[in-house]
Design a protein around this motif. Sequence first.
Motif, PDB file in Angstrom:
ATOM      1  N   UNK A  30     -11.679 134.362  79.747  1.00 53.88           N
ATOM      2  CA  UNK A  30     -11.485 133.306  78.761  1.00 53.88           C
ATOM      3  C   UNK A  30     -10.569 132.221  79.289  1.00 53.88           C
ATOM      4  N   UNK A  31      -9.824 132.519  80.356  1.00 52.35           N
ATOM      5  CA  UNK A  31      -8.889 131.565  80.906  1.00 52.35           C
ATOM      6  C   UNK A  31      -7.560 131.515  80.184  1.00 52.35           C
ATOM      7  N   UNK A  32      -7.429 132.191  79.053  1.00 52.80           N
ATOM      8  CA  UNK A  32      -6.182 132.131  78.282  1.00 52.80           C
ATOM      9  C   UNK A  32      -5.002 132.665  79.087  1.00 52.80           C
ATOM     10  N   UNK A  33      -5.252 133.669  79.922  1.00 58.59           N
ATOM     11  CA  UNK A  33      -4.200 134.255  80.765  1.00 58.59           C
ATOM     12  C   UNK A  33      -4.344 133.794  82.212  1.00 58.59           C
ATOM     13  N   UNK A  34      -4.904 132.608  82.406  1.00 59.70           N
ATOM     14  CA  UNK A  34      -5.121 132.110  83.757  1.00 59.70           C
ATOM     15  C   UNK A  34      -3.859 132.018  84.587  1.00 59.70           C
ATOM     16  N   UNK A  35      -2.708 131.816  83.950  1.00 65.19           N
ATOM     17  CA  UNK A  35      -1.451 131.735  84.696  1.00 65.19           C
ATOM     18  C   UNK A  35      -1.128 133.048  85.390  1.00 65.19           C
ATOM     19  N   UNK A  36      -1.731 134.142  84.943  1.00 67.75           N
ATOM     20  CA  UNK A  36      -1.496 135.446  85.576  1.00 67.75           C
ATOM     21  C   UNK A  36      -2.326 135.634  86.847  1.00 67.75           C
ATOM     22  N   UNK A  37      -3.295 134.782  87.055  1.00 68.41           N
ATOM     23  CA  UNK A  37      -4.136 134.889  88.250  1.00 68.41           C
ATOM     24  C   UNK A  37      -3.402 134.227  89.416  1.00 68.41           C
TER      25      UNK A  37
ATOM     26  N   UNK B  62      -8.667 127.803  67.641  1.00 66.37           N
ATOM     27  CA  UNK B  62      -7.735 128.799  67.105  1.00 66.37           C
ATOM     28  C   UNK B  62      -8.399 129.647  66.021  1.00 66.37           C
ATOM     29  N   UNK B  63      -9.265 129.045  65.215  1.00 67.61           N
ATOM     30  CA  UNK B  63      -9.980 129.809  64.195  1.00 67.61           C
ATOM     31  C   UNK B  63     -10.881 130.848  64.830  1.00 67.61           C
ATOM     32  N   UNK B  64     -11.553 130.469  65.913  1.00 67.46           N
ATOM     33  CA  UNK B  64     -12.482 131.384  66.583  1.00 67.46           C
ATOM     34  C   UNK B  64     -11.753 132.518  67.290  1.00 67.46           C
ATOM     35  N   UNK B  65     -10.648 132.184  67.983  1.00 67.65           N
ATOM     36  CA  UNK B  65     -10.017 133.146  68.901  1.00 67.65           C
ATOM     37  C   UNK B  65      -8.665 133.680  68.457  1.00 67.65           C
ATOM     38  N   UNK B  66      -7.993 132.967  67.549  1.00 65.59           N
ATOM     39  CA  UNK B  66      -6.632 133.334  67.184  1.00 65.59           C
ATOM     40  C   UNK B  66      -5.588 132.829  68.165  1.00 65.59           C
ATOM     41  N   UNK B  67      -6.003 132.021  69.136  1.00 62.33           N
ATOM     42  CA  UNK B  67      -5.111 131.543  70.198  1.00 62.33           C
ATOM     43  C   UNK B  67      -5.299 130.049  70.436  1.00 62.33           C
ATOM     44  N   UNK B  68      -4.350 129.402  71.138  1.00 63.58           N
ATOM     45  CA  UNK B  68      -4.502 127.979  71.456  1.00 63.58           C
ATOM     46  C   UNK B  68      -5.436 127.749  72.635  1.00 63.58           C
ATOM     47  N   UNK B  69      -5.981 126.546  72.710  1.00 60.27           N
ATOM     48  CA  UNK B  69      -6.934 126.185  73.747  1.00 60.27           C
ATOM     49  C   UNK B  69      -6.282 125.797  75.069  1.00 60.27           C
ATOM     50  N   UNK B  70      -5.095 125.184  75.039  1.00 65.23           N
ATOM     51  CA  UNK B  70      -4.523 124.549  76.222  1.00 65.23           C
ATOM     52  C   UNK B  70      -4.444 125.449  77.459  1.00 65.23           C
TER      53      UNK B  70
END
Length: 285
Positions: free
Chosen positions: A149-156, A180-188
């Motif tokens: 999903x790329x949300x944790x991309x900083x961990x790569x 945020x409605x779809x995933x519960x998280x921010x897009x940035x």
Amino acid sequence: MTALLGSGTGRDTTRAGVRAAPRPAPRPTTRAATPAAAVTRRPSEGSVHSWDLSTGVDGPGTRFVTFLSGCPLTCLYCHNPDTWRMRAGRRTSADDVIAEAAKCRRFIAASGGGATVSGGEPLLQPVFAGELLHRMKHELGLHTALDTSGFLGARATDALLRDVDLVLLDVKSWDRETYRKVTGRPLEPTLDFARRLADLGKEVHLRFVLVPGLTDARENVEGVAAFAGSLGNVSRVDVLPFHKLGEAKWQALGMDFTLHDTPSPTAEQTAAARAVFEARGLTAV
């Protein structure tokens, strides 16, 4: 590829032919990744939901796909909510996964395929995911893909990404409120990761799930398309029609599937969304 995982676009991992990871004997673990230059890496364990062979849905050719457990997103259309919790998986060694993939290495290579690390969200376990990618690439000689999903991309880490030939990146919405409605998280965080991949020149297949009444607004599709077209490293866009094949899993887990009354998009709606991406010079399927 039409079924949707915790990362947003995977398959139903309990269908026929999918093999749950066996419970291995206890093995030593490591907290740090082996240096990227090493070919044979140190023992590592992770939480694995299952693995499977697939064709055409997880990257080019026939793929050995490892589904890791755990996901920080709670997507409304997730096809495999049973992958959300890491503790729901089985502790499995990298050695066991690599040994299983090695059994079909020649068949995979002959098809022009490779290995994909998926989930859940594989970057929730970055050391283990990196271990698998490194060994699939350097020990088995396979093309590698990371489904995220790329949300944790900083961990790569850069070392992990050097072992990735292709990133399958989910961009679930351009509108921040909808995301945020779809995933519960921010897009940035996803956008930041996408830009980093572009800077590295890493090939990306972008995935967008078309959900009527949720993500299908023209301006939303155009926003994702404009962003994808600006990157320069997106070689393909998968516009994935929403469906409800995973609803039974939500019910079995005692969870409310809020999209119960949402229809799948028509063929015409899906074609119109693909045309928006194509207008940006992208290959959309």
